[in-house]
Design a protein around this motif. Structure first.
Motif, PDB file in Angstrom:
ATOM      1  N   VAL A  52     -57.463   3.668  40.081  1.00  0.00           N
ATOM      2  CA  VAL A  52     -57.851   4.230  41.373  1.00  0.00           C
ATOM      3  C   VAL A  52     -58.798   5.405  41.117  1.00  0.00           C
ATOM      4  O   VAL A  52     -59.788   5.593  41.827  1.00  0.00           O
ATOM      5  CB  VAL A  52     -56.585   4.675  42.163  1.00  0.00           C
ATOM      6  N   GLU A  53     -58.491   6.156  40.064  1.00  0.00           N
ATOM      7  CA  GLU A  53     -59.338   7.308  39.724  1.00  0.00           C
ATOM      8  C   GLU A  53     -60.569   6.900  38.918  1.00  0.00           C
ATOM      9  O   GLU A  53     -61.579   7.603  38.929  1.00  0.00           O
ATOM     10  CB  GLU A  53     -58.516   8.332  38.919  1.00  0.00           C
ATOM     11  N   ASN A  54     -60.481   5.778  38.227  1.00  0.00           N
ATOM     12  CA  ASN A  54     -61.583   5.311  37.365  1.00  0.00           C
ATOM     13  C   ASN A  54     -61.897   3.850  37.697  1.00  0.00           C
ATOM     14  O   ASN A  54     -61.558   2.943  36.930  1.00  0.00           O
ATOM     15  CB  ASN A  54     -61.175   5.403  35.884  1.00  0.00           C
ATOM     16  N   PRO A  55     -62.517   3.595  38.871  1.00  0.00           N
ATOM     17  CA  PRO A  55     -62.717   2.195  39.269  1.00  0.00           C
ATOM     18  C   PRO A  55     -63.619   1.438  38.290  1.00  0.00           C
ATOM     19  O   PRO A  55     -64.518   2.010  37.685  1.00  0.00           O
ATOM     20  CB  PRO A  55     -63.378   2.302  40.653  1.00  0.00           C
ATOM     21  N   MET A  56     -63.329   0.155  38.168  1.00  0.00           N
ATOM     22  CA  MET A  56     -64.054  -0.717  37.246  1.00  0.00           C
ATOM     23  C   MET A  56     -65.183  -1.425  37.987  1.00  0.00           C
ATOM     24  O   MET A  56     -65.242  -1.434  39.202  1.00  0.00           O
ATOM     25  CB  MET A  56     -63.109  -1.783  36.676  1.00  0.00           C
ATOM     26  N   GLU A  57     -66.047  -2.072  37.226  1.00  0.00           N
ATOM     27  CA  GLU A  57     -67.069  -2.930  37.831  1.00  0.00           C
ATOM     28  C   GLU A  57     -66.385  -4.079  38.578  1.00  0.00           C
ATOM     29  O   GLU A  57     -66.735  -4.426  39.683  1.00  0.00           O
ATOM     30  CB  GLU A  57     -67.976  -3.522  36.735  1.00  0.00           C
ATOM     31  N   ASP A  58     -65.374  -4.670  37.931  1.00  0.00           N
ATOM     32  CA  ASP A  58     -64.698  -5.851  38.497  1.00  0.00           C
ATOM     33  C   ASP A  58     -63.538  -5.448  39.409  1.00  0.00           C
ATOM     34  O   ASP A  58     -63.022  -4.336  39.328  1.00  0.00           O
ATOM     35  CB  ASP A  58     -64.155  -6.728  37.363  1.00  0.00           C
ATOM     36  N   HIS A  59     -63.133  -6.405  40.257  1.00  0.00           N
ATOM     37  CA  HIS A  59     -61.906  -6.203  41.038  1.00  0.00           C
ATOM     38  C   HIS A  59     -60.703  -6.255  40.097  1.00  0.00           C
ATOM     39  O   HIS A  59     -60.708  -7.007  39.110  1.00  0.00           O
ATOM     40  CB  HIS A  59     -61.701  -7.346  42.042  1.00  0.00           C
TER      41      HIS A  59
END
Ligand SMILES: CC(=O)N[C@@H](CCC[C@H](N)C(=O)O)C(=O)O
Length: 374
Positions: free
Chosen positions: A111-118
């Motif tokens: 949540v704090e470090n969102p990724m490129e992918d879902h």
């Protein structure tokens, strides 16, 4: 990461174990924490007592999934820990409190470090039975949010903290529950000749069932038949009219499962003649084998090998069952054992996994998911 918070949440969850599809307090606890996180990229949907949590990717090309099972077992805890189960006769004796906490740690991080992918996190009820993975897979939510890669772990009391163990291909067995009911004629303990004693029949059947593994299964293709519970009769001086055997069948191959069941049916039919009774067999819940896709397993093992605080073991397959097998049947992925160093094993009333393993798992999986989402 606030490691003390995850330790606290593991202990909170440990105190409220609930059986399959009755995980109401567990679900409420998980939802309360999830809703306390920044909800900008988070979508939460419930299914029965389970939860799906999707974290929106920034530039998604695929979805990476992690599954945690959430149910406890009907065991009276005897650890004496200060955070012992508050639910009499129920215990997290299979580590699902760890599996959930690790999922909460991963969600908090991403949540704090969102990724490129879902990312998709699945909190799945009823792994110990009757099975939540298969019905969850069939939901519209899963069909819409279906991951392209799915990961799960299981605590392993026999390995030290820092060890992860897995293998390519088959990891866990095919399983089937087994319930056999016998019904004869009860009566006075002093007049056995006027009755058909179902306690005697049940005891004979338990012994006969053990011959299936030694005489009907290829010795190079392992199988297990365990009768975990036998019940029948009322008091000491009445001959039992009914008896019930409850157990589980484990086989490494689908073919052996069919063969074992065929032989159980033949032996149970034989009881009807031999012990003059009626019989019924119910197979209850059946779980598909856990099969790690070879390429993913190789990739995961090579990744884990590079971690300084992780010791990788290529283990043998185990006769444990896991309904995560159904997810792996439809979605490429991997399951692995996480060392937690407990003197007492899974399904034991004194299981006491080392909480240091939570950090190892969260660190390993955040890094692996980051690497897969590049
Ligand atoms: C990892 C683990 O211990 N899983 C359970 C799954 C139970 C399946 C079913 N209720 C059965 O007994 O066949 C296990 O006992 O292996």
């Amino acid at each position: 990461m606030n490691w003390d918070l995850f330790k606290k949440m593991r202990r909170d969850l440990h105190q409220i174990p609930e059986l399959g599809f009755k995980e109401f307090k567990t679900q409420a606890y998980l939802l309360e924490y999830l809703k306390s996180l920044s909800l900008d990229r988070l979508e939460i949907k419930t299914w029965k007592t389970g939860i799906f949590v999707k974290i929106q990717g920034m530039n998604p090309k695929k979805t990476i999934g992690y599954r945690a099972d959430i149910d406890g077992l009907p065991i009276t805890e005897a650890t004496g820990l200060e955070f012992e189960s508050l639910h009499p006769g129920q215990m997290h004796a299979c580590g699902h409190d760890f599996h959930m906490t690790i999922a909460l740690g991963l969600i908090t991080y991403f949540v704090e470090n969102p990724m490129e992918d879902h990312l998709l996190f699945i909190f799945q009820p009823a792994e110990e039975g009757p099975g939540g993975a298969e019905p969850m897979l069939k939901t519209n939510i899963m069909q819409e949010w279906k991951p392209d890669l799915i990961i799960a772990l299981h605590i392993a009391p026999e390995y030290p903290v820092g060890t992860i163990a897995t293998k390519e291909g088959l990891l866990f067995a095919n399983t089937s529950e087994l319930f056999i009911d016998l019904e004869g004629k009860g009566g006075h303990a002093a007049y056995p000749h006027q009755t058909n004693d179902m306690v005697v029949a049940a005891c004979a059947l338990v012994t006969q069932l053990q011959s299936i593994v030694s005489r009907n299964v290829d010795p190079l293709d392992s199988a297990v038949i365990t009768i975990g519970k036998i019940s029948g009769g009322t008091v000491q001086n009445i001959i039992a009219e009914t008896a019930r055997l409850e157990g589980t069948i484990r086989t490494l191959s689908v073919e052996s499962m069919a063969r074992v069941k065929e032989r159980i049916e033949a032996l149970v039919k034989g009881m009807e003649v031999g012990y003059q009774c009626q019989t019924t067999i119910d197979y209850g819940a059946m779980y598909h084998q856990v099969y790690n896709q070879e390429e993913i397993a190789r990739d995961f093992l090579a990744f884990a090998e590079k971690k300084e605080d992780v010791e990788v073991v290529i283990c043998k397959e185990a006769m444990t069952g896991e309904d995560f097998g159904y997810m792996l049947k439809e979605i490429p992925g991997i399951m692995f054992w996480l060392g937690v160093n407990s003197e007492n094993g899974l399904h034991h009333s004194k299981l006491n996994p080392d909480e240091a393993a939570i950090r190892i798992a969260i660190n390993l999986l955040t890094e692996y998911i980051e690497y897969k989402s590049l």
